[in-house]
Design a protein around this motif. Structure first.
Motif, PDB file in Angstrom:
ATOM      1  N   GLN A   1       0.367  24.201   6.265  1.00  0.00           N
ATOM      2  CA  GLN A   1       1.274  25.002   5.433  1.00  0.00           C
ATOM      3  C   GLN A   1       2.651  24.345   5.315  1.00  0.00           C
ATOM      4  N   ARG A   2       3.135  23.755   6.385  1.00  0.00           N
ATOM      5  CA  ARG A   2       4.452  23.110   6.371  1.00  0.00           C
ATOM      6  C   ARG A   2       4.378  21.632   6.008  1.00  0.00           C
ATOM      7  N   PHE A   3       3.245  20.985   6.365  1.00  0.00           N
ATOM      8  CA  PHE A   3       3.116  19.539   6.166  1.00  0.00           C
ATOM      9  C   PHE A   3       1.789  19.245   5.469  1.00  0.00           C
ATOM     10  N   PRO A   4       1.705  19.491   4.166  1.00  0.00           N
ATOM     11  CA  PRO A   4       0.423  19.375   3.459  1.00  0.00           C
ATOM     12  C   PRO A   4      -0.060  17.941   3.213  1.00  0.00           C
ATOM     13  N   LEU A   5       0.804  16.957   3.448  1.00  0.00           N
ATOM     14  CA  LEU A   5       0.441  15.574   3.136  1.00  0.00           C
ATOM     15  C   LEU A   5       0.577  14.658   4.351  1.00  0.00           C
TER      16      LEU A   5
ATOM     17  N   ASP B   1     -12.198  23.551  11.294  1.00  0.00           N
ATOM     18  CA  ASP B   1     -11.297  23.067  10.243  1.00  0.00           C
ATOM     19  C   ASP B   1     -10.071  23.958  10.123  1.00  0.00           C
ATOM     20  N   ASP B   2     -10.277  25.283  10.172  1.00  0.00           N
ATOM     21  CA  ASP B   2      -9.143  26.212  10.091  1.00  0.00           C
ATOM     22  C   ASP B   2      -8.184  26.001  11.251  1.00  0.00           C
ATOM     23  N   HIS B   3      -8.731  25.784  12.455  1.00  0.00           N
ATOM     24  CA  HIS B   3      -7.858  25.564  13.613  1.00  0.00           C
ATOM     25  C   HIS B   3      -7.096  24.249  13.466  1.00  0.00           C
ATOM     26  N   LEU B   4      -7.776  23.193  12.998  1.00  0.00           N
ATOM     27  CA  LEU B   4      -7.107  21.901  12.819  1.00  0.00           C
ATOM     28  C   LEU B   4      -6.006  21.966  11.761  1.00  0.00           C
ATOM     29  N   GLU B   5      -6.174  22.802  10.754  1.00  0.00           N
ATOM     30  CA  GLU B   5      -5.147  22.933   9.715  1.00  0.00           C
ATOM     31  C   GLU B   5      -3.995  23.842  10.150  1.00  0.00           C
ATOM     32  N   SER B   6      -4.166  24.568  11.259  1.00  0.00           N
ATOM     33  CA  SER B   6      -3.140  25.501  11.739  1.00  0.00           C
ATOM     34  C   SER B   6      -1.966  24.755  12.376  1.00  0.00           C
ATOM     35  N   ALA B   7      -0.946  25.517  12.778  1.00  0.00           N
ATOM     36  CA  ALA B   7       0.241  24.934  13.421  1.00  0.00           C
ATOM     37  C   ALA B   7      -0.089  24.262  14.748  1.00  0.00           C
ATOM     38  N   ASP B   8      -1.223  24.602  15.380  1.00  0.00           N
ATOM     39  CA  ASP B   8      -1.615  23.939  16.628  1.00  0.00           C
ATOM     40  C   ASP B   8      -1.858  22.440  16.419  1.00  0.00           C
ATOM     41  N   PHE B   9      -2.295  22.069  15.222  1.00  0.00           N
ATOM     42  CA  PHE B   9      -2.619  20.667  14.950  1.00  0.00           C
ATOM     43  C   PHE B   9      -1.801  20.144  13.768  1.00  0.00           C
TER      44      PHE B   9
ATOM     45  N   PHE C   1       0.851  -1.192   0.000  1.00  0.00           N
ATOM     46  CA  PHE C   1       0.000   0.000   0.000  1.00  0.00           C
ATOM     47  C   PHE C   1       0.885   1.240   0.000  1.00  0.00           C
ATOM     48  N   ASP C   2       0.494   2.243  -0.773  1.00  0.00           N
ATOM     49  CA  ASP C   2       1.153   3.544  -0.764  1.00  0.00           C
ATOM     50  C   ASP C   2       0.031   4.573  -0.887  1.00  0.00           C
ATOM     51  N   ILE C   3      -0.317   5.198   0.228  1.00  0.00           N
ATOM     52  CA  ILE C   3      -1.500   6.054   0.302  1.00  0.00           C
ATOM     53  C   ILE C   3      -1.093   7.452   0.742  1.00  0.00           C
ATOM     54  N   THR C   4      -1.657   8.472   0.087  1.00  0.00           N
ATOM     55  CA  THR C   4      -1.399   9.867   0.420  1.00  0.00           C
ATOM     56  C   THR C   4      -2.721  10.581   0.656  1.00  0.00           C
ATOM     57  N   VAL C   5      -2.736  11.427   1.687  1.00  0.00           N
ATOM     58  CA  VAL C   5      -3.931  12.192   2.046  1.00  0.00           C
ATOM     59  C   VAL C   5      -3.555  13.673   2.053  1.00  0.00           C
ATOM     60  N   GLU C   6      -4.385  14.499   1.412  1.00  0.00           N
ATOM     61  CA  GLU C   6      -4.176  15.949   1.398  1.00  0.00           C
ATOM     62  C   GLU C   6      -4.800  16.540   2.665  1.00  0.00           C
ATOM     63  N   VAL C   7      -3.976  17.183   3.505  1.00  0.00           N
ATOM     64  CA  VAL C   7      -4.476  17.746   4.758  1.00  0.00           C
ATOM     65  C   VAL C   7      -5.538  18.806   4.502  1.00  0.00           C
ATOM     66  N   ASP C   8      -5.400  19.591   3.439  1.00  0.00           N
ATOM     67  CA  ASP C   8      -6.380  20.663   3.215  1.00  0.00           C
ATOM     68  C   ASP C   8      -7.743  20.148   2.741  1.00  0.00           C
TER      69      ASP C   8
ATOM     70  N   GLY D   1       3.122  -0.716   8.463  1.00  0.00           N
ATOM     71  CA  GLY D   1       3.864   0.210   7.630  1.00  0.00           C
ATOM     72  C   GLY D   1       4.207   1.469   8.381  1.00  0.00           C
ATOM     73  N   ASN D   2       4.663   2.473   7.650  1.00  0.00           N
ATOM     74  CA  ASN D   2       5.087   3.734   8.234  1.00  0.00           C
ATOM     75  C   ASN D   2       4.095   4.835   7.892  1.00  0.00           C
ATOM     76  N   LEU D   3       3.579   5.468   8.943  1.00  0.00           N
ATOM     77  CA  LEU D   3       2.655   6.592   8.798  1.00  0.00           C
ATOM     78  C   LEU D   3       3.429   7.870   9.071  1.00  0.00           C
ATOM     79  N   THR D   4       3.393   8.792   8.105  1.00  0.00           N
ATOM     80  CA  THR D   4       4.046  10.087   8.265  1.00  0.00           C
ATOM     81  C   THR D   4       2.974  11.153   8.359  1.00  0.00           C
ATOM     82  N   LEU D   5       2.982  11.876   9.484  1.00  0.00           N
ATOM     83  CA  LEU D   5       2.000  12.921   9.756  1.00  0.00           C
ATOM     84  C   LEU D   5       2.744  14.047  10.461  1.00  0.00           C
ATOM     85  N   LYS D   6       2.577  15.242   9.974  1.00  0.00           N
ATOM     86  CA  LYS D   6       3.222  16.433  10.546  1.00  0.00           C
ATOM     87  C   LYS D   6       4.740  16.253  10.650  1.00  0.00           C
ATOM     88  N   GLY D   7       5.319  15.616   9.657  1.00  0.00           N
ATOM     89  CA  GLY D   7       6.762  15.448   9.591  1.00  0.00           C
ATOM     90  C   GLY D   7       7.323  14.347  10.467  1.00  0.00           C
TER      91      GLY D   7
END
Length: 191
Positions: free
Chosen positions: A93-97, A81-89, A64-71, A116-122
Motif C-alpha cells: 500500500q505504501r511502496f507499490p513498486l 501472498d496477502d501476508h507478503l504484500e502487508s506491512a510485515d513484508f 537498465f531501468d526496471i520496475t516491478v509491481e509488488v501487487d 546499480g541501485n535497488l529500491t525496495l520498500k522505500g
C-alpha cells in the motif's frame, strides 16, 4: 584544432546515434525468487508485472531501468501472498513498486556484471548482479526483434527493512534472510 574538435563531435554523434532503448516485454518477463522456510525447504514465488528498458550501445547493453509491481506477487497461496504484500513484508500500500536503475555495466566472462541501485520498500541500496544473454537478436513471426537475458543475484531482505520473522520451538527462525532472485526477461527493439 578545429579538425580535432570536429572529429570528436562526429564520434560523439555517431556513438549516441547507435544507442537504442529496448522496452521490456512484460508478457515474457518475470522476477522469480526463493527463500528458506523453517530451515528445511525453499519457498518460491514470482512477480509477473515487470516493465522498463535496456539501453544498448550498438550490440552491448549499457543501462537498465526496471520496475516491478509488488501487487503482481504470486507464490501460489493467496493467504501467503496477502501476508507478503502487508506491512510485515513489502507494505504494498505504501511502496507499490520495486525499482532497479543501473550505474555500470561491465563485460564479465560470457555475460555482464551490472551494478546499480535497488529500491525496495522505500530503501535504496547498491547491488551487483550477473547477467547472461542479450548477445543475439531473434525476429519473431510478427517482425519484432527481440533479445533475452537472465539476471541472478542474492539480497539480504533485512537490508530493505523486510524484517518480520517468528522463532521456531527447536531454535532458529521461520524465514531465512537471504533471497535468491532470478530475473528472466525479453526486450523488444524500438520500431
Amino acid at each position: 584544432m578545429k579538425r580535432l574538435l570536429l572529429a570528436l563531435l562526429l564520434v560523439l554523434v555517431a556513438s549516441s546515434a547507435q544507442a537504442a532503448v529496448w522496452k521490456v516485454d512484460t508478457d515474457h518477463s518475470a522476477v522469480h525468487f526463493s527463500i528458506q522456510h523453517m530451515m528445511i525447504a525453499q519457498v518460491r514465488g514470482a512477480f509477473h508485472d515487470i516493465s522498463g528498458s535496456v539501453t544498448f550501445d550498438g550490440a552491448v547493453p549499457s543501462a537498465f531501468d526496471i520496475t516491478v509491481e509488488v501487487d503482481s506477487l504470486d507464490t501460489g497461496v493467496d493467504k501467503r501472498d496477502d501476508h507478503l504484500e502487508s506491512a510485515d513484508f513489502f507494505d504494498e500500500q505504501r511502496f507499490p513498486l520495486i525499482r532497479f536503475v543501473s550505474t555500470a555495466v561491465t563485460p564479465s566472462g560470457e555475460g555482464y556484471e551490472v551494478t546499480g541501485n535497488l529500491t525496495l520498500k522505500g530503501v535504496t541500496r547498491p547491488v551487483t548482479f550477473m547477467l547472461g544473454g542479450l548477445d543475439r537478436s531473434i525476429t519473431d513471426p510478427w517482425g519484432n526483434v527481440r533479445r533475452g537475458g537472465v539476471a541472478t543475484l542474492t539480497i539480504d531482505r533485512r537490508d530493505y527493512d523486510v524484517r518480520w520473522n517468528a522463532p521456531l520451538d527447536g531454535g532458529g527462525l521461520l524465514i531465512g534472510n537471504d533471497v535468491d532472485i532470478i530475473v528472466d526477461f525479453e526486450v523488444l527493439e524500438p520500431r
